[in-house]
Design a protein around this motif. Structure first.
Motif, PDB file in Angstrom:
ATOM      1  N   ILE A 192       3.526  -4.986   0.989  1.00  0.00           N
ATOM      2  CA  ILE A 192       2.976  -4.223   1.957  1.00  0.00           C
ATOM      3  C   ILE A 192       3.389  -2.895   1.607  1.00  0.00           C
ATOM      4  O   ILE A 192       4.482  -2.465   1.790  1.00  0.00           O
ATOM      5  CB  ILE A 192       3.164  -4.575   3.365  1.00  0.00           C
ATOM      6  CG1 ILE A 192       2.640  -5.903   3.612  1.00  0.00           C
ATOM      7  CG2 ILE A 192       2.623  -3.437   4.451  1.00  0.00           C
ATOM      8  CD1 ILE A 192       3.045  -6.378   4.979  1.00  0.00           C
ATOM      9  N   PHE A 193       2.499  -1.932   1.356  1.00  0.00           N
ATOM     10  CA  PHE A 193       2.826  -0.428   1.097  1.00  0.00           C
ATOM     11  C   PHE A 193       2.153   0.425   1.931  1.00  0.00           C
ATOM     12  O   PHE A 193       1.202   0.644   2.378  1.00  0.00           O
ATOM     13  CB  PHE A 193       2.317  -0.112  -0.474  1.00  0.00           C
ATOM     14  CG  PHE A 193       2.917   0.964  -0.935  1.00  0.00           C
ATOM     15  CD1 PHE A 193       3.965   1.082  -1.892  1.00  0.00           C
ATOM     16  CD2 PHE A 193       2.660   2.467  -0.487  1.00  0.00           C
ATOM     17  CE1 PHE A 193       4.630   2.185  -2.490  1.00  0.00           C
ATOM     18  CE2 PHE A 193       3.172   3.506  -0.877  1.00  0.00           C
ATOM     19  CZ  PHE A 193       4.340   3.422  -1.755  1.00  0.00           C
ATOM     20  N   VAL A 194       3.385   1.290   3.033  1.00  0.00           N
ATOM     21  CA  VAL A 194       2.751   2.018   4.025  1.00  0.00           C
ATOM     22  C   VAL A 194       3.465   3.332   3.802  1.00  0.00           C
ATOM     23  O   VAL A 194       4.587   3.590   3.224  1.00  0.00           O
ATOM     24  CB  VAL A 194       3.216   1.357   5.396  1.00  0.00           C
ATOM     25  CG1 VAL A 194       4.798   1.265   5.253  1.00  0.00           C
ATOM     26  CG2 VAL A 194       2.882   2.110   6.378  1.00  0.00           C
ATOM     27  N   PRO A 195       2.996   4.485   4.136  1.00  0.00           N
ATOM     28  CA  PRO A 195       1.504   4.538   4.904  1.00  0.00           C
ATOM     29  C   PRO A 195       0.549   5.179   3.828  1.00  0.00           C
ATOM     30  O   PRO A 195      -0.523   5.407   4.210  1.00  0.00           O
ATOM     31  CB  PRO A 195       1.622   5.581   5.774  1.00  0.00           C
ATOM     32  CG  PRO A 195       2.958   6.523   5.419  1.00  0.00           C
ATOM     33  CD  PRO A 195       3.628   5.801   4.548  1.00  0.00           C
ATOM     34  N   ASP A 196       0.743   5.574   2.604  1.00  0.00           N
ATOM     35  CA  ASP A 196      -0.103   6.258   1.735  1.00  0.00           C
ATOM     36  C   ASP A 196      -1.147   5.284   0.906  1.00  0.00           C
ATOM     37  O   ASP A 196      -0.406   4.698  -0.074  1.00  0.00           O
ATOM     38  CB  ASP A 196       0.835   7.053   0.810  1.00  0.00           C
ATOM     39  CG  ASP A 196      -0.154   8.030  -0.049  1.00  0.00           C
ATOM     40  OD1 ASP A 196      -1.696   8.157   0.145  1.00  0.00           O
ATOM     41  OD2 ASP A 196       0.132   8.998  -0.885  1.00  0.00           O
TER      42      ASP A 196
ATOM     43  N   ILE B 279      -0.620  -4.372  -0.964  1.00  0.00           N
ATOM     44  CA  ILE B 279      -1.526  -4.427   0.348  1.00  0.00           C
ATOM     45  C   ILE B 279      -1.191  -2.897   1.025  1.00  0.00           C
ATOM     46  O   ILE B 279      -0.201  -2.934   1.550  1.00  0.00           O
ATOM     47  CB  ILE B 279      -0.941  -5.646   1.290  1.00  0.00           C
ATOM     48  CG1 ILE B 279      -1.081  -6.775   0.766  1.00  0.00           C
ATOM     49  CG2 ILE B 279      -1.605  -5.285   2.737  1.00  0.00           C
ATOM     50  CD1 ILE B 279      -0.183  -7.980   1.272  1.00  0.00           C
ATOM     51  N   PRO B 280      -2.157  -2.138   0.971  1.00  0.00           N
ATOM     52  CA  PRO B 280      -1.846  -0.734   1.379  1.00  0.00           C
ATOM     53  C   PRO B 280      -2.258  -0.617   2.910  1.00  0.00           C
ATOM     54  O   PRO B 280      -3.151  -1.280   3.362  1.00  0.00           O
ATOM     55  CB  PRO B 280      -2.967  -0.033   0.355  1.00  0.00           C
ATOM     56  CG  PRO B 280      -4.203  -0.933   0.160  1.00  0.00           C
ATOM     57  CD  PRO B 280      -3.808  -2.381   0.322  1.00  0.00           C
ATOM     58  N   TRP B 281      -1.638   0.437   3.262  1.00  0.00           N
ATOM     59  CA  TRP B 281      -1.861   0.674   4.678  1.00  0.00           C
ATOM     60  C   TRP B 281      -3.116   2.032   4.446  1.00  0.00           C
ATOM     61  O   TRP B 281      -2.741   2.814   3.495  1.00  0.00           O
ATOM     62  CB  TRP B 281      -0.651   1.459   5.389  1.00  0.00           C
ATOM     63  CG  TRP B 281      -0.694   1.952   6.836  1.00  0.00           C
ATOM     64  CD1 TRP B 281      -1.098   3.165   7.365  1.00  0.00           C
ATOM     65  CD2 TRP B 281      -0.557   1.250   7.842  1.00  0.00           C
ATOM     66  NE1 TRP B 281      -1.249   3.333   8.380  1.00  0.00           N
ATOM     67  CE2 TRP B 281      -0.888   2.082   9.090  1.00  0.00           C
ATOM     68  CE3 TRP B 281      -0.133  -0.060   8.012  1.00  0.00           C
ATOM     69  CZ2 TRP B 281      -0.737   1.604  10.411  1.00  0.00           C
ATOM     70  CZ3 TRP B 281      -0.032  -0.408   9.644  1.00  0.00           C
ATOM     71  CH2 TRP B 281      -0.206   0.558  10.537  1.00  0.00           C
ATOM     72  N   GLU B 282      -3.757   2.033   5.399  1.00  0.00           N
ATOM     73  CA  GLU B 282      -4.741   2.949   5.347  1.00  0.00           C
ATOM     74  C   GLU B 282      -4.617   4.274   5.776  1.00  0.00           C
ATOM     75  O   GLU B 282      -5.108   5.161   6.775  1.00  0.00           O
ATOM     76  CB  GLU B 282      -6.268   2.433   6.001  1.00  0.00           C
ATOM     77  CG  GLU B 282      -7.008   1.448   5.217  1.00  0.00           C
ATOM     78  CD  GLU B 282      -7.447   1.775   3.817  1.00  0.00           C
ATOM     79  OE1 GLU B 282      -7.951   3.100   3.829  1.00  0.00           O
ATOM     80  OE2 GLU B 282      -7.449   1.230   2.991  1.00  0.00           O
ATOM     81  N   GLY B 283      -3.481   5.101   5.172  1.00  0.00           N
ATOM     82  CA  GLY B 283      -3.079   6.442   5.518  1.00  0.00           C
ATOM     83  C   GLY B 283      -3.190   7.147   4.097  1.00  0.00           C
ATOM     84  O   GLY B 283      -3.509   6.665   3.121  1.00  0.00           O
ATOM     85  N   HIS B 284      -2.910   8.506   4.370  1.00  0.00           N
ATOM     86  CA  HIS B 284      -3.155   9.365   3.306  1.00  0.00           C
ATOM     87  C   HIS B 284      -2.599  10.885   3.647  1.00  0.00           C
ATOM     88  O   HIS B 284      -2.456  11.196   4.856  1.00  0.00           O
ATOM     89  CB  HIS B 284      -4.543   9.626   2.937  1.00  0.00           C
ATOM     90  CG  HIS B 284      -5.538  10.080   3.687  1.00  0.00           C
ATOM     91  ND1 HIS B 284      -6.374   9.627   4.586  1.00  0.00           N
ATOM     92  CD2 HIS B 284      -5.670  11.594   4.092  1.00  0.00           C
ATOM     93  CE1 HIS B 284      -6.757  10.247   5.590  1.00  0.00           C
ATOM     94  NE2 HIS B 284      -6.627  11.536   5.328  1.00  0.00           N
TER      95      HIS B 284
END
Length: 305
Positions: free
Chosen positions: A145-149, A165-170
């Motif tokens: 799980i990769f957070v937050p970008d 599995i990405p977090w939906e941040g940018h």
């Protein structure tokens, strides 16, 4: 007070307080010039640990000050502008991350350092743009799980066999750089190489001659035979690039590639921070201890740069 007086007073107080000033590459040029060390997230995290100073003045945004406070609990960490936050860091929340962990119980959480102490405390290991690929590949897990970008996550996914599995941040500053911006700049500067930060969109990175962290961009520009570069990251890096490779030309990808939060620290509030020993960055002990484990794991990973 004139700039020369401000600088002289900052130097006097720095000596009096046994302080060290750390500044990110995206900070104002005059702040970079007065700092003891200028670097990217990884370099400054390492420098904070090495320093024997009693006080660390972090010229950056809140999560950077928190990282220093986590790694150096015996030191006083000051953030000259306490309201300097990070929009990307604010996109991640603990309840949401815990829910994602429940959905993927076999996955380890890799947390980009551009995140709050609370998110770091929920993560197995941290990473920066300089070591994200190495960190992910070092893990004994098939899912991450990769957070937050999500953009950095997409970049890492192209350099690993693990399921990301990405977090939906940018990062708003990098995310607003468009493919059209690159094509336009390449038309104006046909001899220039395009170097880009992995926080940019995947379609932007595909146009880059080199994708690298902020420090990695400097190293590449110095070593490259190219004489001109289009720089796909926050505009503050141009100052450091010109200092380290003054014989070359650098063009910022867009007039909008500027992070307002990274520009909030100036010489005036830096001086006030040292004078009044404000604003102190603190992290609750229970959060700090768990977040430090994630940061320590990151710092133990060897990178080939």
């Amino acid at each position: 007070m004139q700039q020369a007086e401000l600088i002289e007073r900052i130097k006097e107080l720095k000596k009096k307080r046994n302080a060290v000033i750390l500044a990110h590459y995206y900070s104002r040029p005059e702040v970079q010039d007065v700092a003891d060390f200028v670097g990217d997230s990884l370099g400054l995290s390492q420098e904070a640990v090495r320093q024997g100073a009693d006080v660390i003045v972090f010229c950056g945004v809140h999560f950077m000050g928190e990282s220093a406070a986590i790694l150096c609990p015996d030191k006083t960490v000051l953030l000259p502008e306490i309201d300097a936050g990070c929009a990307m860091a604010d996109m991640a929340d603990v309840p949401g991350l815990r829910k994602l962990k429940e959905m993927h119980p076999d996955a380890l959480v890799v947390c980009y350092v551009n995140s709050s102490a609370a998110i770091k405390a929920e993560s197995y290991i941290c990473c920066t743009s300089a070591n994200a690929v190495e960190v992910v590949n070092s893990l004994d897990a098939d899912e991450v799980i990769f957070v937050p970008d999500k953009n950095l996550a997409a970049y890492v996914a192209t350099h690993t066999d693990k399921k990301i599995i990405p977090w939906e941040g940018h990062c708003p500053t990098h995310h607003q750089v468009l493919r059209e911006d690159v094509l336009r700049m390449k038309e104006v500067h046909p001899e220039a190489e395009f170097i880009a930060h992995p926080e940019c969109r995947p379609e932007v990175l595909k146009l880059a001659e080199k994708v690298a962290s902020t420090r990695g961009m400097i190293v590449y520009a110095k070593e490259s035979k190219a004489r001109e570069f289009i720089v796909g990251t926050e505009c503050g890096l141009i100052h450091a690039l010109l200092k380290e490779a003054p014989e070359k030309k650098f063009y910022c990808i867009s007039e909008y590639a500027c992070c307002p939060s990274m520009k909030m620290v100036n010489l005036e509030n830096l001086l006030v921070s040292l004078e009044n020993m404000q604003s102190v960055v603190t992290v609750p002990d229970d959060v700090r201890e768990r977040a430090k484990e994630a940061l320590d794991r990151m710092l133990a990973v060897k990178i080939n740069r």
